[in-house]
Enzyme design. Structure first.
Site, PDB file in Angstrom:
ATOM      1  N   GLU A 114      -3.979  11.333   5.615  1.00 45.03           N
ATOM      2  CA  GLU A 114      -4.060  10.199   4.694  1.00 45.03           C
ATOM      3  C   GLU A 114      -2.839   9.278   4.709  1.00 45.03           C
ATOM      4  O   GLU A 114      -1.849   9.833   5.023  1.00 45.03           O
ATOM      5  CB  GLU A 114      -4.245  10.832   3.333  1.00 45.03           C
ATOM      6  CG  GLU A 114      -4.102   9.971   2.118  1.00 45.03           C
ATOM      7  CD  GLU A 114      -5.620   8.984   1.894  1.00 45.03           C
ATOM      8  OE1 GLU A 114      -5.776   8.028   2.943  1.00 45.03           O
ATOM      9  OE2 GLU A 114      -6.192   9.084   0.967  1.00 45.03           O
ATOM     10  N   ASP A 115      -3.122   7.770   4.509  1.00 46.24           N
ATOM     11  CA  ASP A 115      -1.928   6.886   4.621  1.00 46.24           C
ATOM     12  C   ASP A 115      -1.187   7.092   3.299  1.00 46.24           C
ATOM     13  O   ASP A 115       0.265   7.191   3.481  1.00 46.24           O
ATOM     14  CB  ASP A 115      -2.377   5.752   4.804  1.00 46.24           C
ATOM     15  CG  ASP A 115      -3.560   5.307   3.723  1.00 46.24           C
ATOM     16  OD1 ASP A 115      -4.273   6.230   3.308  1.00 46.24           O
ATOM     17  OD2 ASP A 115      -3.727   4.119   3.695  1.00 46.24           O
ATOM     18  N   ARG A 169      -3.276  -4.846   7.623  1.00 46.27           N
ATOM     19  CA  ARG A 169      -3.247  -3.662   8.009  1.00 46.27           C
ATOM     20  C   ARG A 169      -2.734  -3.601   9.335  1.00 46.27           C
ATOM     21  O   ARG A 169      -2.177  -2.475   9.642  1.00 46.27           O
ATOM     22  CB  ARG A 169      -4.808  -3.437   8.414  1.00 46.27           C
ATOM     23  CG  ARG A 169      -5.545  -3.043   6.959  1.00 46.27           C
ATOM     24  CD  ARG A 169      -6.694  -2.054   7.464  1.00 46.27           C
ATOM     25  NE  ARG A 169      -7.817  -2.196   6.281  1.00 46.27           N
ATOM     26  CZ  ARG A 169      -7.911  -1.464   5.301  1.00 46.27           C
ATOM     27  NH1 ARG A 169      -7.175  -0.479   5.267  1.00 46.27           N
ATOM     28  NH2 ARG A 169      -8.810  -1.671   4.236  1.00 46.27           N
ATOM     29  N   PHE A 202       3.877  -2.250  -4.140  1.00 43.33           N
ATOM     30  CA  PHE A 202       2.628  -2.451  -3.546  1.00 43.33           C
ATOM     31  C   PHE A 202       3.017  -2.772  -2.010  1.00 43.33           C
ATOM     32  O   PHE A 202       3.741  -4.034  -1.638  1.00 43.33           O
ATOM     33  CB  PHE A 202       2.235  -3.885  -4.228  1.00 43.33           C
ATOM     34  CG  PHE A 202       0.597  -4.044  -3.758  1.00 43.33           C
ATOM     35  CD1 PHE A 202      -0.039  -3.365  -2.725  1.00 43.33           C
ATOM     36  CD2 PHE A 202      -0.083  -4.936  -4.519  1.00 43.33           C
ATOM     37  CE1 PHE A 202      -1.347  -3.601  -2.135  1.00 43.33           C
ATOM     38  CE2 PHE A 202      -1.547  -5.304  -4.215  1.00 43.33           C
ATOM     39  CZ  PHE A 202      -2.131  -4.434  -3.094  1.00 43.33           C
ATOM     40  N   ASP A 209      -1.612   7.983  -3.827  1.00 42.63           N
ATOM     41  CA  ASP A 209      -1.297   6.975  -5.106  1.00 42.63           C
ATOM     42  C   ASP A 209      -1.657   7.762  -6.481  1.00 42.63           C
ATOM     43  O   ASP A 209      -1.019   8.485  -7.048  1.00 42.63           O
ATOM     44  CB  ASP A 209      -1.875   5.420  -5.000  1.00 42.63           C
ATOM     45  CG  ASP A 209      -1.497   4.640  -5.840  1.00 42.63           C
ATOM     46  OD1 ASP A 209      -0.510   5.061  -6.364  1.00 42.63           O
ATOM     47  OD2 ASP A 209      -1.857   3.459  -5.856  1.00 42.63           O
TER      48      ASP A 209
HETATM   49  C1  PRP Z   1      -6.374   3.712  -0.084  1.00 43.31           C
HETATM   50  C2  PRP Z   1      -5.736   4.685   0.492  1.00 43.31           C
HETATM   51  C3  PRP Z   1      -6.007   5.828   0.072  1.00 43.31           C
HETATM   52  C4  PRP Z   1      -6.296   5.599  -1.395  1.00 43.31           C
HETATM   53  C5  PRP Z   1      -5.202   6.315  -2.298  1.00 43.31           C
HETATM   54  O1  PRP Z   1      -7.732   3.636   0.226  1.00 43.31           O
HETATM   55  O2  PRP Z   1      -6.034   4.493   1.796  1.00 43.31           O
HETATM   56  O3  PRP Z   1      -7.119   6.321   0.830  1.00 43.31           O
HETATM   57  O4  PRP Z   1      -6.366   4.473  -1.597  1.00 43.31           O
HETATM   58  O5  PRP Z   1      -5.404   6.090  -3.565  1.00 43.31           O
HETATM   59  P1  PRP Z   1      -5.747   6.904  -4.637  1.00 43.31           P
HETATM   60  O6  PRP Z   1      -4.573   7.921  -4.545  1.00 43.31           O
HETATM   61  O7  PRP Z   1      -5.178   6.208  -5.868  1.00 43.31           O
HETATM   62  O8  PRP Z   1      -6.869   7.554  -4.709  1.00 43.31           O
HETATM   63  P2  PRP Z   1      -8.766   2.407  -0.194  1.00 43.31           P
HETATM   64  O9  PRP Z   1      -9.762   3.042  -1.140  1.00 43.31           O
HETATM   65  O10 PRP Z   1      -8.213   1.373  -0.580  1.00 43.31           O
HETATM   66  O11 PRP Z   1      -9.469   2.270   1.308  1.00 43.31           O
HETATM   67  P3  PRP Z   1      -8.660   1.963   2.537  1.00 43.31           P
HETATM   68  O12 PRP Z   1      -8.178   3.066   3.159  1.00 43.31           O
HETATM   69  O13 PRP Z   1      -9.891   1.519   3.545  1.00 43.31           O
HETATM   70  O14 PRP Z   1      -8.077   0.800   2.465  1.00 43.31           O
END
Ligand code: PRP
Length: 184
Positions: free
Chosen positions: A105-106, A171, A158, A109
């Protein structure tokens, strides 16, 4: 006329350079190799944000029995109401039963996305389940999530770049930056 209400950005402030990221990713790969060796392992990329972290990480692993798969999640509802609802837009294609699984996972949050995915995969009777996150961001955490491999810890900010977006932009930046909004 603008279609979405977007914040007005003053600047992007460098947080982690491509070189710092590359060093951390190689160190994480060594940690992961030390845990699994050549045990059969499925690494699962959480699209889209983890795309570059995943590609760099798995190419640094020495494991000769590595399989790759991908998920895409969507979330609805507001955070901070404990009602954020997460679903699969795309599930893995490999049967995870009895496999070692590493979620890549990136950013973690609020923790809602990983709470969902960890519970989904645990219910598939995997042999083991671990989570690697490039960034562990703590300020908005609502779910208690155990992270096994962490690239960087951040309190807040952010951030964009290296897969992370703001309204789908930034990205492809090779480093990670914090968005500094214009003063209102
Ligand atoms: C972002 C990020 C994580 C997630 C984390 O994904 O890449 O997967 O939010 O947030 P959380 O801990 O509050 O759940 P996003 O849904 O924005 O999709 P993306 O990866 O395509 O940008």
């Amino acid at each position: 006329m603008s279609c979405d209400s977007e914040i007005s950005i003053k600047e992007l402030q460098a947080v982690f350079s491509p070189e710092e990221i590359a060093m951390r990713v190689r160190a994480l790969a060594a940690e992961i190799d030390a845990v699994y060796g050549d045990e059969p392992l499925v690494a699962v990329c959480v699209l889209k944000g983890a795309v570059f972290f995943f590609s760099d990480l798995v190419r640094s692993l020495q494991n000769k029995n590595l399989e790759l798969d991908f998920v895409r999640l969507s979330s609805y509802g507001r955070e901070s109401t404990s009602s954020k609802h997460v679903i699969f837009n795309k599930d893995v294609e490999i049967d995870l039963c009895d496999k070692h699984v590493l979620i890549v996972e990136d950013i973690v949050d609020s923790g809602y996305s990983m709470r969902f995915l960890l519970a989904q995969f645990a219910a598939r009777r995997v042999r083991s389940l671990r989570l690697a996150a490039l960034i562990d961001k703590s300020e908005r955490r609502e779910m208690d999530i155990a992270l096994d491999f962490v690239g960087f810890r951040l309190k807040k900010g952010f951030i964009v770049g290296y897969g992370l977006d703001y309204a789908e932009r930034y990205r492809a930046l090779p480093g990670i930056y914090e968005i500094i909004p214009e003063e209102r």
